[in-house]
Design a protein around this motif. Structure first.
Motif, PDB file in Angstrom:
ATOM      1  N   PRO A 158       4.674 -17.513 -10.519  1.00 36.83           N
ATOM      2  CA  PRO A 158       4.816 -16.433 -11.507  1.00 36.83           C
ATOM      3  C   PRO A 158       6.034 -15.561 -11.227  1.00 36.83           C
ATOM      4  O   PRO A 158       6.524 -15.479 -10.100  1.00 36.83           O
ATOM      5  CB  PRO A 158       3.516 -15.634 -11.329  1.00 36.83           C
ATOM      6  CG  PRO A 158       3.109 -15.889  -9.916  1.00 36.83           C
ATOM      7  CD  PRO A 158       3.519 -17.307  -9.629  1.00 36.83           C
ATOM      8  N   GLY A 159       6.515 -14.899 -12.276  1.00 35.52           N
ATOM      9  CA  GLY A 159       7.633 -13.981 -12.126  1.00 35.52           C
ATOM     10  C   GLY A 159       7.199 -12.623 -11.613  1.00 35.52           C
ATOM     11  O   GLY A 159       8.012 -11.857 -11.106  1.00 35.52           O
ATOM     12  N   ALA A 160       5.909 -12.332 -11.723  1.00 32.98           N
ATOM     13  CA  ALA A 160       5.352 -11.071 -11.219  1.00 32.98           C
ATOM     14  C   ALA A 160       3.842 -11.226 -11.115  1.00 32.98           C
ATOM     15  O   ALA A 160       3.253 -12.110 -11.751  1.00 32.98           O
ATOM     16  CB  ALA A 160       5.708  -9.904 -12.130  1.00 32.98           C
ATOM     17  N   MET A 161       3.232 -10.360 -10.321  1.00 36.28           N
ATOM     18  CA  MET A 161       1.788 -10.426 -10.123  1.00 36.28           C
ATOM     19  C   MET A 161       1.178  -9.046 -10.317  1.00 36.28           C
ATOM     20  O   MET A 161       1.676  -8.060  -9.757  1.00 36.28           O
ATOM     21  CB  MET A 161       1.468 -10.957  -8.732  1.00 36.28           C
ATOM     22  CG  MET A 161       0.009 -11.313  -8.522  1.00 36.28           C
ATOM     23  SD  MET A 161      -0.247 -12.335  -7.038  1.00 36.28           S
ATOM     24  CE  MET A 161       0.040 -11.110  -5.758  1.00 36.28           C
ATOM     25  N   VAL A 162       0.128  -8.975 -11.132  1.00 33.02           N
ATOM     26  CA  VAL A 162      -0.610  -7.735 -11.359  1.00 33.02           C
ATOM     27  C   VAL A 162      -1.872  -7.783 -10.504  1.00 33.02           C
ATOM     28  O   VAL A 162      -2.634  -8.749 -10.576  1.00 33.02           O
ATOM     29  CB  VAL A 162      -0.980  -7.573 -12.845  1.00 33.02           C
ATOM     30  CG1 VAL A 162      -1.877  -6.352 -13.043  1.00 33.02           C
ATOM     31  CG2 VAL A 162       0.272  -7.454 -13.697  1.00 33.02           C
ATOM     32  N   VAL A 163      -2.089  -6.755  -9.704  1.00 35.62           N
ATOM     33  CA  VAL A 163      -3.210  -6.743  -8.765  1.00 35.62           C
ATOM     34  C   VAL A 163      -4.075  -5.509  -8.987  1.00 35.62           C
ATOM     35  O   VAL A 163      -3.566  -4.395  -9.096  1.00 35.62           O
ATOM     36  CB  VAL A 163      -2.693  -6.766  -7.308  1.00 35.62           C
ATOM     37  CG1 VAL A 163      -3.851  -6.612  -6.321  1.00 35.62           C
ATOM     38  CG2 VAL A 163      -1.930  -8.055  -7.027  1.00 35.62           C
ATOM     39  N   ILE A 164      -5.381  -5.735  -9.038  1.00 41.87           N
ATOM     40  CA  ILE A 164      -6.352  -4.647  -9.121  1.00 41.87           C
ATOM     41  C   ILE A 164      -6.976  -4.470  -7.742  1.00 41.87           C
ATOM     42  O   ILE A 164      -7.637  -5.388  -7.243  1.00 41.87           O
ATOM     43  CB  ILE A 164      -7.458  -4.941 -10.157  1.00 41.87           C
ATOM     44  CG1 ILE A 164      -6.865  -5.270 -11.532  1.00 41.87           C
ATOM     45  CG2 ILE A 164      -8.418  -3.758 -10.254  1.00 41.87           C
ATOM     46  CD1 ILE A 164      -6.061  -4.146 -12.145  1.00 41.87           C
ATOM     47  N   ASP A 165      -6.733  -3.315  -7.111  1.00 43.42           N
ATOM     48  CA  ASP A 165      -7.285  -2.974  -5.794  1.00 43.42           C
ATOM     49  C   ASP A 165      -6.511  -3.677  -4.670  1.00 43.42           C
ATOM     50  O   ASP A 165      -6.824  -4.814  -4.296  1.00 43.42           O
ATOM     51  CB  ASP A 165      -8.772  -3.317  -5.713  1.00 43.42           C
ATOM     52  CG  ASP A 165      -9.432  -2.704  -4.472  1.00 43.42           C
ATOM     53  OD1 ASP A 165      -8.712  -2.308  -3.541  1.00 43.42           O
ATOM     54  OD2 ASP A 165     -10.673  -2.605  -4.450  1.00 43.42           O
ATOM     55  N   VAL A 166      -5.526  -2.995  -4.117  1.00 47.44           N
ATOM     56  CA  VAL A 166      -4.679  -3.587  -3.078  1.00 47.44           C
ATOM     57  C   VAL A 166      -5.446  -3.860  -1.795  1.00 47.44           C
ATOM     58  O   VAL A 166      -5.103  -4.781  -1.043  1.00 47.44           O
ATOM     59  CB  VAL A 166      -3.466  -2.682  -2.777  1.00 47.44           C
ATOM     60  CG1 VAL A 166      -2.578  -2.552  -3.991  1.00 47.44           C
ATOM     61  CG2 VAL A 166      -3.913  -1.302  -2.289  1.00 47.44           C
ATOM     62  N   ARG A 167      -6.467  -3.091  -1.498  1.00 45.30           N
ATOM     63  CA  ARG A 167      -7.225  -3.308  -0.266  1.00 45.30           C
ATOM     64  C   ARG A 167      -7.988  -4.627  -0.325  1.00 45.30           C
ATOM     65  O   ARG A 167      -8.103  -5.339   0.672  1.00 45.30           O
ATOM     66  CB  ARG A 167      -8.201  -2.160  -0.027  1.00 45.30           C
ATOM     67  CG  ARG A 167      -7.529  -0.796   0.143  1.00 45.30           C
ATOM     68  CD  ARG A 167      -8.538   0.288   0.430  1.00 45.30           C
ATOM     69  NE  ARG A 167      -9.170   0.112   1.731  1.00 45.30           N
ATOM     70  CZ  ARG A 167     -10.230   0.815   2.137  1.00 45.30           C
ATOM     71  NH1 ARG A 167     -10.776   1.704   1.327  1.00 45.30           N
ATOM     72  NH2 ARG A 167     -10.739   0.624   3.328  1.00 45.30           N
ATOM     73  N   ARG A 168      -8.497  -4.968  -1.476  1.00 40.48           N
ATOM     74  CA  ARG A 168      -9.292  -6.189  -1.619  1.00 40.48           C
ATOM     75  C   ARG A 168      -8.412  -7.435  -1.706  1.00 40.48           C
ATOM     76  O   ARG A 168      -8.804  -8.516  -1.257  1.00 40.48           O
ATOM     77  CB  ARG A 168     -10.167  -6.076  -2.878  1.00 40.48           C
ATOM     78  CG  ARG A 168     -11.176  -7.205  -3.028  1.00 40.48           C
ATOM     79  CD  ARG A 168     -11.973  -7.021  -4.301  1.00 40.48           C
ATOM     80  NE  ARG A 168     -12.967  -8.063  -4.473  1.00 40.48           N
ATOM     81  CZ  ARG A 168     -14.240  -7.965  -4.112  1.00 40.48           C
ATOM     82  NH1 ARG A 168     -14.680  -6.871  -3.537  1.00 40.48           N
ATOM     83  NH2 ARG A 168     -15.081  -8.959  -4.317  1.00 40.48           N
ATOM     84  N   GLU A 169      -7.229  -7.305  -2.296  1.00 36.48           N
ATOM     85  CA  GLU A 169      -6.367  -8.465  -2.542  1.00 36.48           C
ATOM     86  C   GLU A 169      -5.192  -8.515  -1.573  1.00 36.48           C
ATOM     87  O   GLU A 169      -4.093  -8.903  -1.936  1.00 36.48           O
ATOM     88  CB  GLU A 169      -5.860  -8.425  -3.992  1.00 36.48           C
ATOM     89  CG  GLU A 169      -6.907  -8.130  -5.046  1.00 36.48           C
ATOM     90  CD  GLU A 169      -8.050  -9.141  -5.061  1.00 36.48           C
ATOM     91  OE1 GLU A 169      -7.892 -10.238  -4.464  1.00 36.48           O
ATOM     92  OE2 GLU A 169      -9.096  -8.846  -5.657  1.00 36.48           O
TER      93      GLU A 169
END
Length: 276
Positions: A158-169
């Motif tokens: 991917p050209g970019a990544m969207v992440v919900i909750d940095v601690r979990r991911e």
């Protein structure tokens, strides 16, 4: 547009952070205040990050690159699975498999295996195999589908990544950083903003707040797809999506932020409704 967005965010409770006792001091610039032991996030910072993220996503998609959405927590799972397929992007809502990005060729081989199993199922529903082998093959097919269904059409990084909750991911973020893939993160007051190239400070435990953020980012994807004609392809499988140093990318994001969102009407408002 901006005032409507602010209202949606406030109604979703995106400004409610974690308990002050469990905060990350690095989040101080994004915190408006504290009430009843709970940190209140500055909604202007949330809007600022969200608009910057939308601008970047639209440009990235217009260049022919894809976006991968990552959210394995219960509150994010259903939202991502509902909204992201509508804009034909990729997502991970089950456990992040180590090497999903850094060992991308192997992941593609597992997806080819899934296609083989689906072909066998369509042909005779495993009738030509023994009961024991049929059971093994069905379990294998179900496991691959559960873990990789959201990225089965992701032919390149991917050209970019969207992440919900940095601690979990954290594992996903480390892989993205290693490959130079920019990250856009919704992070709460207990998160580390250093893990994100573009930080969207906000409540990452509320399904409503996650839904508003994912909705807005998917709208940016849709805008980018409309401009995609003639855009160059992104990096081939197994190759870094970008070799631009992380600091240089952040400098570029700050420059974009200083110039303001592409839409003249999409600026963060000067005044914000009460957040408490």
């Amino acid at each position: 547009m901006a005032n409507s967005l602010v209202q949606d965010l406030i109604e979703a409770g995106i400004h409610f952070g974690q308990r002050a006792s469990g905060w990350n001091p690095k989040m101080q610039p994004f915190i408006y205040g504290k009430r009843n032991g709970i940190h209140i996030i500055d909604i202007k910072e949330t809007v600022k990050g969200l608009l910057l993220a939308k601008k970047y996503i639209a440009r990235t998609v217009a260049e022919g690159k894809d976006i991968c959405f990552v959210g394995t927590k219960r509150q994010a799972k259903s939202v991502i699975e509902t909204r992201v397929p509508d804009v034909k992007m990729h997502y991970v809502t089950e456990r992040w498999l180590g090497g999903t990005l850094t060992n991308f060729r192997t992941i593609r081989l597992r997806l080819k295996r899934l296609e083989e199993l689906e072909t066998i199922q369509q042909k005779d529903n495993f009738a030509s195999y023994s009961k024991k082998m049929e059971s093994q093959l069905k379990r294998e097919q179900k496991k691959i589908q559960r873990n990789l269904e959201g990225i089965r059409h992701m032919e390149k990084l991917p050209g970019a990544m969207v992440v919900i909750d940095v601690r979990r991911e954290l594992t996903a973020l480390k892989e993205a950083r290693k490959l130079g893939i920019p990250t856009i993160c919704l992070l709460d007051t207990d998160g580390d903003p250093d893990l994100a190239d573009i930080a969207i400070p906000g409540n990452d435990d509320s399904m409503r707040s996650i839904d508003v953020v994912i909705r807005e980012l998917c709208m940016a994807v849709a805008d980018g797809r409309q401009q995609r004609q003639g855009a160059p392809d992104a990096a081939a499988p197994g190759e870094p999506a970008s070799d631009q140093p992380r600091r240089s990318r952040r400098a570029q994001f700050r420059a974009d932020d200083a110039s303001g969102p592409g839409d003249p009407g999409a600026r963060a408002p000067e005044t914000v409704p009460s957040q408490a």
